[in-house]
Design a protein around this motif. Structure first.
Motif, PDB file in Angstrom:
ATOM      1  N   LYS A 127       3.238   2.871  -0.177  1.00 54.95           N
ATOM      2  CA  LYS A 127       4.213   3.347   0.305  1.00 54.95           C
ATOM      3  C   LYS A 127       4.600   2.486   1.494  1.00 54.95           C
ATOM      4  O   LYS A 127       5.573   2.108   1.370  1.00 54.95           O
ATOM      5  CB  LYS A 127       3.832   3.990   1.234  1.00 54.95           C
ATOM      6  CG  LYS A 127       3.545   5.686   0.386  1.00 54.95           C
ATOM      7  CD  LYS A 127       2.591   6.945   1.011  1.00 54.95           C
ATOM      8  CE  LYS A 127       4.084   7.118   1.922  1.00 54.95           C
ATOM      9  NZ  LYS A 127       3.049   8.367   2.655  1.00 54.95           N
ATOM     10  N   ASN A 128       3.525   1.782   1.312  1.00 56.95           N
ATOM     11  CA  ASN A 128       4.262   0.581   2.928  1.00 56.95           C
ATOM     12  C   ASN A 128       4.340  -1.083   2.047  1.00 56.95           C
ATOM     13  O   ASN A 128       4.325  -1.859   2.847  1.00 56.95           O
ATOM     14  CB  ASN A 128       2.984   0.373   3.748  1.00 56.95           C
ATOM     15  CG  ASN A 128       2.660   1.015   4.386  1.00 56.95           C
ATOM     16  OD1 ASN A 128       3.801   2.012   4.892  1.00 56.95           O
ATOM     17  ND2 ASN A 128       1.127   1.224   4.861  1.00 56.95           N
ATOM     18  N   LEU A 129       4.749  -1.319   0.862  1.00 52.85           N
ATOM     19  CA  LEU A 129       4.587  -1.579  -0.126  1.00 52.85           C
ATOM     20  C   LEU A 129       6.034  -2.430   0.234  1.00 52.85           C
ATOM     21  O   LEU A 129       7.415  -1.504   0.478  1.00 52.85           O
ATOM     22  CB  LEU A 129       4.845  -1.955  -1.745  1.00 52.85           C
ATOM     23  CG  LEU A 129       3.366  -2.580  -1.999  1.00 52.85           C
ATOM     24  CD1 LEU A 129       4.146  -1.754  -3.896  1.00 52.85           C
ATOM     25  CD2 LEU A 129       3.001  -3.303  -1.966  1.00 52.85           C
ATOM     26  N   THR A 130       6.793  -3.700   0.479  1.00 53.66           N
ATOM     27  CA  THR A 130       8.430  -4.406   0.392  1.00 53.66           C
ATOM     28  C   THR A 130       8.717  -4.256  -0.563  1.00 53.66           C
ATOM     29  O   THR A 130       7.951  -4.322  -1.994  1.00 53.66           O
ATOM     30  CB  THR A 130       8.128  -5.923   1.120  1.00 53.66           C
ATOM     31  OG1 THR A 130       7.687  -6.911   0.522  1.00 53.66           O
ATOM     32  CG2 THR A 130       7.537  -5.811   2.384  1.00 53.66           C
TER      33      THR A 130
ATOM     34  N   THR B 241       4.574  11.758  -2.951  1.00 56.67           N
ATOM     35  CA  THR B 241       2.915  11.337  -2.038  1.00 56.67           C
ATOM     36  C   THR B 241       2.837  13.246  -1.637  1.00 56.67           C
ATOM     37  O   THR B 241       1.381  13.100  -1.548  1.00 56.67           O
ATOM     38  CB  THR B 241       3.461  10.786  -1.249  1.00 56.67           C
ATOM     39  OG1 THR B 241       4.153  11.819   0.309  1.00 56.67           O
ATOM     40  CG2 THR B 241       3.971   9.655  -1.186  1.00 56.67           C
TER      41      THR B 241
ATOM     42  N   GLU C 114      -1.533   4.498   1.050  1.00 63.96           N
ATOM     43  CA  GLU C 114      -0.701   4.224   2.208  1.00 63.96           C
ATOM     44  C   GLU C 114      -0.657   2.529   1.160  1.00 63.96           C
ATOM     45  O   GLU C 114       1.192   2.399   2.059  1.00 63.96           O
ATOM     46  CB  GLU C 114      -1.574   3.965   3.296  1.00 63.96           C
ATOM     47  CG  GLU C 114      -1.873   5.140   3.932  1.00 63.96           C
ATOM     48  CD  GLU C 114      -0.389   6.614   4.014  1.00 63.96           C
ATOM     49  OE1 GLU C 114       0.265   5.471   4.534  1.00 63.96           O
ATOM     50  OE2 GLU C 114       0.169   7.503   3.775  1.00 63.96           O
ATOM     51  N   PRO C 115      -1.512   2.219   1.144  1.00 64.91           N
ATOM     52  CA  PRO C 115      -1.157   0.856   0.631  1.00 64.91           C
ATOM     53  C   PRO C 115       0.859   0.948  -0.436  1.00 64.91           C
ATOM     54  O   PRO C 115       0.958  -0.097  -0.074  1.00 64.91           O
ATOM     55  CB  PRO C 115      -2.021  -0.143  -0.114  1.00 64.91           C
ATOM     56  CG  PRO C 115      -2.859   0.850   0.470  1.00 64.91           C
ATOM     57  CD  PRO C 115      -2.532   2.128   0.825  1.00 64.91           C
TER      58      PRO C 115
ATOM     59  N   ALA D 297      -2.641  -2.509  -4.204  1.00 67.73           N
ATOM     60  CA  ALA D 297      -2.130  -1.103  -3.754  1.00 67.73           C
ATOM     61  C   ALA D 297      -2.572  -0.149  -5.472  1.00 67.73           C
ATOM     62  O   ALA D 297      -2.513   1.241  -5.533  1.00 67.73           O
ATOM     63  CB  ALA D 297      -0.520  -1.340  -3.912  1.00 67.73           C
TER      64      ALA D 297
END
Length: 297
Positions: free
Chosen positions: A46-49, A19, A43-44, A76
């Motif tokens: 990187k924040n994925l499960t 990133t 951000e979306p 994302a």
């Protein structure tokens, strides 16, 4: 096509946080107008499960006509404006199911963009990479951006025109039987109507039908897709061609051009011989009221 430069550099980072190692602007959506392009929001992604990544990574067809495809990984990917290789490295979950491609909106070829009178931009289908690439895929989706709307509560960045991030696009999917994978087509908006006519396609080899010309009508009121039955002297299974609405709005003119590298093409098959692509020449009219094709030259 193959990404070079920052993409190759990122490949050599050996676990480094990509990133910060990458110039995100290098991976902007091909053809996305500057009015709605942003510096990719990672951000979306990187924040994925792990579950969201695994369940959304692979492309899939819609189940209705249309289906709003609310898939966190896809949203994302659009926000990040990255292709599959870069995104898979950022997520760090590791690509699963290597035999299947990763869904992407960025870096598509043969995709069309149509601006509606209200300013929305309609992106139709397209393909990613070529058949030899593990992420090769021909899409059948429709993505709608509203370049006038911004979400001012999420950002004060001036890079997107001063006043927040663009509103998320709406992504529509379709059953394969309703709208097959489509690329290198044309999309023509008929003035005074909600209709976009999608003509031609390269498609997968098993889709191609010599002598037939695929035509679909997208109704922008609800984004339903409809096959158009046509007759007359059809131009054939064309791709890389041109199309425009005639002056009185009653027909769409379709014609081919020769280019230095890749001219307009038509798929032809002679009896039991294997099909091949030949130069598409001449000019045709598709009469909208009757669905009849006529050759002009």
């Amino acid at each position: 096509m193959t990404l070079e430069g920052e993409d190759a550099q990122a490949n050599d980072s050996d676990g480094e946080d990509l990133t910060t190692a990458m110039d995100v602007k290098s991976f902007s959506i091909f053809g996305l107008p500057s009015s709605i392009r942003t510096k990719g929001d990672l951000e979306p992604l990187k924040n994925l499960t792990a579950q969201e990544y695994a369940s959304g990574r692979v492309p899939r067809f819609g189940k209705s006509n249309p289906e709003i495809m609310d898939v966190p990984f896809w949203s994302a990917m659009i926000a990040a404006e990255l292709g599959p290789w870069s995104a898979n490295n950022i997520v760090h979950y590791g690509k699963t199911g290597d035999s299947e491609p990763t869904w992407t909106f960025a870096e598509r070829m043969g995709q069309t963009t149509t601006e509606l009178p209200d300013g929305r931009l309609v992106f139709i289908a397209g393909e990613h990479e070529d058949f030899y690439d593990p992420d090769f895929h021909i899409y059948n989706d429709v993505c709608v951006f509203d370049k006038k709307k911004k979400n001012r509560s999420t950002s004060s960045s001036s890079e997107d025109g001063g006043g927040g991030k663009r509103s998320p696009p709406v992504l529509y999917g379709y059953p394969k039987t309703v709208f097959p994978p489509t690329d290198f087509h044309t999309a023509t908006l008929v003035e005074g109507t909600p209709d976009i006519y999608i003509i031609g396609c390269m498609g997968y080899l098993d889709q191609r039908r010599s002598g037939e010309t695929p035509v679909y009508r997208l109704d922008t009121r609800d984004f339903s897709m409809h096959a158009v039955k046509t007759s007359g002297e059809k131009p054939g299974w064309i791709n890389h061609h041109n199309a425009c609405l005639v002056e009185d709005g009653t027909a769409i003119r379709v014609w081919g051009e020769k280019h230095k590298y890749s001219g307009s093409r038509v798929y032809v098959k002679d009896g039991n011989k294997r099909g091949e692509c030949a130069d598409f020449e001449g000019e045709y009219l598709l009469h909208l009221e009757t669905g009849r094709w006529t050759r002009q030259s």
